[in-house]
Motif scaffolding. Structure first.
Motif, PDB file in Angstrom:
ATOM      1  N   HIS A  10       0.853  -1.189   0.000  1.00 44.52           N
ATOM      2  CA  HIS A  10       0.000   0.000   0.000  1.00 44.52           C
ATOM      3  C   HIS A  10       0.887   1.237   0.000  1.00 44.52           C
ATOM      4  O   HIS A  10       1.965   1.242   0.571  1.00 44.52           O
ATOM      5  CB  HIS A  10      -0.897   0.022   1.242  1.00 44.52           C
ATOM      6  N   ARG A  11       0.391   2.249  -0.628  1.00 47.34           N
ATOM      7  CA  ARG A  11       1.134   3.516  -0.594  1.00 47.34           C
ATOM      8  C   ARG A  11       1.068   4.087   0.807  1.00 47.34           C
ATOM      9  O   ARG A  11       0.046   4.028   1.476  1.00 47.34           O
ATOM     10  CB  ARG A  11       0.537   4.516  -1.574  1.00 47.34           C
ATOM     11  N   SER A  12       2.156   4.630   1.199  1.00 48.21           N
ATOM     12  CA  SER A  12       2.199   5.239   2.520  1.00 48.21           C
ATOM     13  C   SER A  12       1.362   6.517   2.525  1.00 48.21           C
ATOM     14  O   SER A  12       1.462   7.336   1.619  1.00 48.21           O
ATOM     15  CB  SER A  12       3.648   5.573   2.881  1.00 48.21           C
ATOM     16  N   PRO A  13       0.532   6.688   3.530  1.00 46.13           N
ATOM     17  CA  PRO A  13      -0.247   7.932   3.596  1.00 46.13           C
ATOM     18  C   PRO A  13       0.649   9.108   3.994  1.00 46.13           C
ATOM     19  O   PRO A  13       0.222  10.249   3.921  1.00 46.13           O
ATOM     20  CB  PRO A  13      -1.295   7.636   4.662  1.00 46.13           C
ATOM     21  N   PHE A  14       1.872   8.790   4.379  1.00 47.34           N
ATOM     22  CA  PHE A  14       2.796   9.834   4.826  1.00 47.34           C
ATOM     23  C   PHE A  14       3.804  10.126   3.724  1.00 47.34           C
ATOM     24  O   PHE A  14       4.904   9.611   3.725  1.00 47.34           O
ATOM     25  CB  PHE A  14       3.516   9.388   6.103  1.00 47.34           C
ATOM     26  N   GLN A  15       3.404  10.918   2.755  1.00 42.25           N
ATOM     27  CA  GLN A  15       4.311  11.278   1.679  1.00 42.25           C
ATOM     28  C   GLN A  15       5.057  12.540   2.061  1.00 42.25           C
ATOM     29  O   GLN A  15       4.458  13.503   2.543  1.00 42.25           O
ATOM     30  CB  GLN A  15       3.551  11.505   0.383  1.00 42.25           C
ATOM     31  N   THR A  16       6.343  12.498   1.817  1.00 45.75           N
ATOM     32  CA  THR A  16       7.140  13.685   2.093  1.00 45.75           C
ATOM     33  C   THR A  16       7.196  14.548   0.845  1.00 45.75           C
ATOM     34  O   THR A  16       6.894  14.093  -0.255  1.00 45.75           O
ATOM     35  CB  THR A  16       8.564  13.287   2.501  1.00 45.75           C
ATOM     36  N   GLY A  17       7.617  15.764   1.019  1.00 43.73           N
ATOM     37  CA  GLY A  17       7.804  16.642  -0.133  1.00 43.73           C
ATOM     38  C   GLY A  17       8.823  16.067  -1.093  1.00 43.73           C
ATOM     39  O   GLY A  17       8.682  16.173  -2.306  1.00 43.73           O
ATOM     40  N   ALA A  18       9.847  15.419  -0.545  1.00 40.60           N
ATOM     41  CA  ALA A  18      10.887  14.835  -1.391  1.00 40.60           C
ATOM     42  C   ALA A  18      10.339  13.680  -2.224  1.00 40.60           C
ATOM     43  O   ALA A  18      10.667  13.550  -3.411  1.00 40.60           O
ATOM     44  CB  ALA A  18      12.058  14.362  -0.539  1.00 40.60           C
ATOM     45  N   SER A  19       9.481  12.836  -1.647  1.00 39.36           N
ATOM     46  CA  SER A  19       8.951  11.701  -2.410  1.00 39.36           C
ATOM     47  C   SER A  19       8.006  12.176  -3.515  1.00 39.36           C
ATOM     48  O   SER A  19       7.992  11.618  -4.612  1.00 39.36           O
ATOM     49  CB  SER A  19       8.260  10.699  -1.496  1.00 39.36           C
ATOM     50  N   VAL A  20       7.234  13.194  -3.235  1.00 38.64           N
ATOM     51  CA  VAL A  20       6.352  13.768  -4.252  1.00 38.64           C
ATOM     52  C   VAL A  20       7.190  14.378  -5.370  1.00 38.64           C
ATOM     53  O   VAL A  20       6.904  14.179  -6.558  1.00 38.64           O
ATOM     54  CB  VAL A  20       5.405  14.820  -3.636  1.00 38.64           C
ATOM     55  N   LEU A  21       8.237  15.070  -5.024  1.00 40.32           N
ATOM     56  CA  LEU A  21       9.128  15.669  -6.014  1.00 40.32           C
ATOM     57  C   LEU A  21       9.809  14.598  -6.855  1.00 40.32           C
ATOM     58  O   LEU A  21       9.932  14.745  -8.076  1.00 40.32           O
ATOM     59  CB  LEU A  21      10.178  16.549  -5.322  1.00 40.32           C
ATOM     60  N   ASP A  22      10.235  13.505  -6.235  1.00 40.38           N
ATOM     61  CA  ASP A  22      10.865  12.410  -6.976  1.00 40.38           C
ATOM     62  C   ASP A  22       9.919  11.848  -8.034  1.00 40.38           C
ATOM     63  O   ASP A  22      10.337  11.570  -9.164  1.00 40.38           O
ATOM     64  CB  ASP A  22      11.299  11.286  -6.030  1.00 40.38           C
ATOM     65  N   VAL A  23       8.659  11.695  -7.686  1.00 44.44           N
ATOM     66  CA  VAL A  23       7.676  11.186  -8.642  1.00 44.44           C
ATOM     67  C   VAL A  23       7.519  12.170  -9.802  1.00 44.44           C
ATOM     68  O   VAL A  23       7.486  11.772 -10.972  1.00 44.44           O
ATOM     69  CB  VAL A  23       6.324  10.918  -7.953  1.00 44.44           C
ATOM     70  N   GLU A  24       7.441  13.438  -9.498  1.00 46.36           N
ATOM     71  CA  GLU A  24       7.291  14.441 -10.550  1.00 46.36           C
ATOM     72  C   GLU A  24       8.512  14.489 -11.457  1.00 46.36           C
ATOM     73  O   GLU A  24       8.384  14.633 -12.676  1.00 46.36           O
ATOM     74  CB  GLU A  24       7.029  15.815  -9.930  1.00 46.36           C
ATOM     75  N   ILE A  25       9.689  14.342 -10.892  1.00 47.44           N
ATOM     76  CA  ILE A  25      10.922  14.326 -11.698  1.00 47.44           C
ATOM     77  C   ILE A  25      10.912  13.125 -12.637  1.00 47.44           C
ATOM     78  O   ILE A  25      11.251  13.254 -13.817  1.00 47.44           O
ATOM     79  CB  ILE A  25      12.168  14.339 -10.789  1.00 47.44           C
ATOM     80  N   GLN A  26      10.525  11.965 -12.137  1.00 45.05           N
ATOM     81  CA  GLN A  26      10.454  10.764 -12.973  1.00 45.05           C
ATOM     82  C   GLN A  26       9.441  10.943 -14.100  1.00 45.05           C
ATOM     83  O   GLN A  26       9.680  10.517 -15.227  1.00 45.05           O
ATOM     84  CB  GLN A  26      10.109   9.531 -12.134  1.00 45.05           C
ATOM     85  N   GLN A  27       8.321  11.572 -13.800  1.00 45.67           N
ATOM     86  CA  GLN A  27       7.314  11.819 -14.837  1.00 45.67           C
ATOM     87  C   GLN A  27       7.857  12.752 -15.911  1.00 45.67           C
ATOM     88  O   GLN A  27       7.624  12.541 -17.102  1.00 45.67           O
ATOM     89  CB  GLN A  27       6.045  12.395 -14.218  1.00 45.67           C
ATOM     90  N   GLU A  28       8.583  13.782 -15.501  1.00 46.40           N
ATOM     91  CA  GLU A  28       9.179  14.711 -16.461  1.00 46.40           C
ATOM     92  C   GLU A  28      10.237  14.017 -17.318  1.00 46.40           C
ATOM     93  O   GLU A  28      10.327  14.248 -18.520  1.00 46.40           O
ATOM     94  CB  GLU A  28       9.791  15.915 -15.745  1.00 46.40           C
ATOM     95  N   ARG A  29      11.053  13.172 -16.686  1.00 43.89           N
ATOM     96  CA  ARG A  29      12.061  12.421 -17.440  1.00 43.89           C
ATOM     97  C   ARG A  29      11.402  11.530 -18.479  1.00 43.89           C
ATOM     98  O   ARG A  29      11.849  11.445 -19.618  1.00 43.89           O
ATOM     99  CB  ARG A  29      12.916  11.572 -16.506  1.00 43.89           C
ATOM    100  N   SER A  30      10.336  10.860 -18.081  1.00 46.46           N
ATOM    101  CA  SER A  30       9.617   9.975 -18.995  1.00 46.46           C
ATOM    102  C   SER A  30       9.015  10.756 -20.155  1.00 46.46           C
ATOM    103  O   SER A  30       9.093  10.325 -21.309  1.00 46.46           O
ATOM    104  CB  SER A  30       8.515   9.221 -18.258  1.00 46.46           C
ATOM    105  N   ALA A  31       8.420  11.875 -19.854  1.00 43.31           N
ATOM    106  CA  ALA A  31       7.820  12.710 -20.907  1.00 43.31           C
ATOM    107  C   ALA A  31       8.891  13.218 -21.862  1.00 43.31           C
ATOM    108  O   ALA A  31       8.699  13.209 -23.084  1.00 43.31           O
ATOM    109  CB  ALA A  31       7.058  13.873 -20.286  1.00 43.31           C
ATOM    110  N   ALA A  32      10.022  13.638 -21.323  1.00 42.11           N
ATOM    111  CA  ALA A  32      11.112  14.129 -22.161  1.00 42.11           C
ATOM    112  C   ALA A  32      11.687  13.009 -23.024  1.00 42.11           C
ATOM    113  O   ALA A  32      12.022  13.221 -24.197  1.00 42.11           O
ATOM    114  CB  ALA A  32      12.209  14.748 -21.300  1.00 42.11           C
ATOM    115  N   LEU A  33      11.780  11.808 -22.473  1.00 42.75           N
ATOM    116  CA  LEU A  33      12.278  10.670 -23.242  1.00 42.75           C
ATOM    117  C   LEU A  33      11.315  10.344 -24.382  1.00 42.75           C
ATOM    118  O   LEU A  33      11.744  10.081 -25.509  1.00 42.75           O
ATOM    119  CB  LEU A  33      12.481   9.459 -22.334  1.00 42.75           C
ATOM    120  N   GLY A  34      10.031  10.385 -24.109  1.00 42.21           N
ATOM    121  CA  GLY A  34       9.046  10.148 -25.158  1.00 42.21           C
ATOM    122  C   GLY A  34       9.123  11.186 -26.264  1.00 42.21           C
ATOM    123  O   GLY A  34       9.069  10.855 -27.453  1.00 42.21           O
ATOM    124  N   ALA A  35       9.274  12.452 -25.883  1.00 41.22           N
ATOM    125  CA  ALA A  35       9.393  13.524 -26.882  1.00 41.22           C
ATOM    126  C   ALA A  35      10.661  13.350 -27.710  1.00 41.22           C
ATOM    127  O   ALA A  35      10.649  13.540 -28.938  1.00 41.22           O
ATOM    128  CB  ALA A  35       9.389  14.891 -26.198  1.00 41.22           C
TER     129      ALA A  35
END
Length: 106
Positions: A10-35
């Motif tokens: 289960h996803r932890s209900p306690f997300q830190t700012g760093a973990s949220v940022l890591d997810v966003e960075i990975q999403q941006e990397r994926s989008a850039a790789l696709g482009a």
């Protein structure tokens, strides 16, 4: 006395700012790789079309340069995603040796 553990799977209900940022960075990397992948497809298609039509050779260098630039950017983006082996991409996109030579590869 038993130890207390967080539920597994289960996803932890306690997300830190760093973990949220890591997810966003990975999403941006994926989008850039696709482009970057779409740019390679377009550039290589233009090069293949030019070669198939037998156009004026004086017009070919900018098309070849764009293909090499697109491949170079794609390789950089793959490395930013932690993918070091470029051979699968070379095979997948059927990148011509001539384009790779412009990158310094052989």
């Amino acid at each position: 006395m038993s130890s207390l553990r967080m539920p597994q799977g289960h996803r932890s209900p306690f997300q830190t700012g760093a973990s949220v940022l890591d997810v966003e960075i990975q999403q941006e990397r994926s989008a850039a790789l696709g482009a970057a992948g779409r740019r390679i497809e377009k550039a290589l298609a233009a090069l293949r079309e030019f070669d198939a039509m037998g156009g004026d050779l004086a017009d070919r260098p900018p098309i070849l340069k764009e293909a090499a630039t697109a491949v170079w950017y794609y390789f950089i983006q793959r490395e930013a995603c932690g993918i070091r082996d470029q051979r699968p991409a070379i095979e997948h996109y059927a990148i011509p040796r001539e384009v790779l030579m412009r990158l310094g590869a052989s």
